[in-house]
Design an enzyme around this catalytic site. Sequence first.
Site, PDB file in Angstrom:
ATOM      1  N   ARG A 121      28.331 -10.211 -45.185  1.00 35.12           N
ATOM      2  CA  ARG A 121      27.366 -10.847 -45.780  1.00 35.12           C
ATOM      3  C   ARG A 121      26.280  -9.933 -46.493  1.00 35.12           C
ATOM      4  O   ARG A 121      25.073 -10.433 -46.494  1.00 35.12           O
ATOM      5  CB  ARG A 121      26.534 -11.944 -44.908  1.00 35.12           C
ATOM      6  CG  ARG A 121      27.467 -12.730 -44.298  1.00 35.12           C
ATOM      7  CD  ARG A 121      28.150 -13.751 -45.039  1.00 35.12           C
ATOM      8  NE  ARG A 121      29.004 -14.917 -44.298  1.00 35.12           N
ATOM      9  CZ  ARG A 121      30.144 -14.475 -44.065  1.00 35.12           C
ATOM     10  NH1 ARG A 121      31.064 -13.258 -44.723  1.00 35.12           N
ATOM     11  NH2 ARG A 121      31.058 -15.320 -43.329  1.00 35.12           N
ATOM     12  N   SER A 136      24.847 -22.256 -43.030  1.00 36.31           N
ATOM     13  CA  SER A 136      24.539 -21.467 -41.879  1.00 36.31           C
ATOM     14  C   SER A 136      23.086 -20.516 -42.420  1.00 36.31           C
ATOM     15  O   SER A 136      23.092 -19.913 -43.064  1.00 36.31           O
ATOM     16  CB  SER A 136      25.451 -20.278 -41.824  1.00 36.31           C
ATOM     17  OG  SER A 136      26.865 -20.875 -41.235  1.00 36.31           O
ATOM     18  N   GLU A 194      19.956 -15.589 -43.435  1.00 36.85           N
ATOM     19  CA  GLU A 194      20.990 -15.467 -44.429  1.00 36.85           C
ATOM     20  C   GLU A 194      20.396 -16.006 -45.626  1.00 36.85           C
ATOM     21  O   GLU A 194      20.690 -15.230 -46.457  1.00 36.85           O
ATOM     22  CB  GLU A 194      22.220 -16.370 -43.983  1.00 36.85           C
ATOM     23  CG  GLU A 194      23.419 -15.926 -45.024  1.00 36.85           C
ATOM     24  CD  GLU A 194      24.709 -16.478 -44.590  1.00 36.85           C
ATOM     25  OE1 GLU A 194      25.593 -16.939 -45.563  1.00 36.85           O
ATOM     26  OE2 GLU A 194      24.952 -16.929 -43.382  1.00 36.85           O
TER      27      GLU A 194
END
Length: 351
Positions: free
Chosen positions: A160, A239, A343
């Site tokens: 990520r 998420s 995130e």
Amino acid sequence: MQELHDAPLAPLTTFRLGGPATRLVTATTDDEVIAAVRAADDTGTPLLIIGGGSNLVIGDKGFDGTALRIATRGFALDGTTLTLAAGENWSDAVARTVEAGLAGVECLAGIPGSAGATPIQNVGAYGQEVSATITEVVAYDRRLGETVTIPSAECGFSYRHSRFKQHPDRFVVLRVHFALEDAGGLSAPLKYPETARALGVEAGDRVPAAVARETVLALRAGKGMVLDPEDHDTWSAGSFFTNPILTEAEHAVFLGRVRDRLGPDVAPPAFPAGDGLVKTSAAWLIDRAGFTKGYGSGPARISTKHTLALTNRGTATTEDLLALAREVRDGVHAAFGVTLVNEPVTVGVSL
């Protein structure tokens, strides 16, 4: 190039949260994107890049500067080479590659947002990451004042994360090139156990790419991870927290906290993350810390379908969302000594 002033930004995000921008510019060509970026840089105007808005948390006060919405279009297949303009809808692009009988991104179906955002976040799900298929990224380099082509090996991809995320004020992604696979209509080898179980096959097997895509869409929909304006469980950024990656020493301490809290027979998820690192599950941590599906009593709550998604139930503010995020983050740390990291990108606010 469309220009609006005091323009609402909430409708441009999947959270449907955030105040207005002083100025909103919508660019439909690469030249318009570059012109807008240069104009902001030349005048010292703060610049916010918006693609699909699926990874943004914008403060209630909005953005004092120019918000640039990238709405470029372009989908080109040359054999197994795919080129996408930054503004292309990612989920639609995945569907078109599967229709063409190509493999490599079929398990990334249903992920909201634009193609230009995928290398920034190194988007991944269900055993696939875009870094496995991206060959190069064409971007405008604000420091050099020119368009550059960056090979995959120089993109700094990790979980990520990427060079583009590390330097958010330097690069503006214009186009992304991918190398897909012609496997006779079959998918890439399945890596994610949940997908394999749902298909009744073993990890490493291939199935028709269309079947893999449909299965992933069904799995995502069951978790509220496919956008639906009528379903508030999808008024989210997917998420909200990344899965923690721990050193061996941190993992040992974490296991001790788990034993103390949940007993000696409970084993939290653990996946090798390279160089002696271990990745565990943020969803597991959140749930075991007491933040179960549907948690919350205000207008921002945990999804009723998935503990990793924080959602706007329709009347939330960004501060409502952040209050919930801080409660979850602090609760997980108190329970297990692990600090969750958000995130989504935050604009004008922070956890």
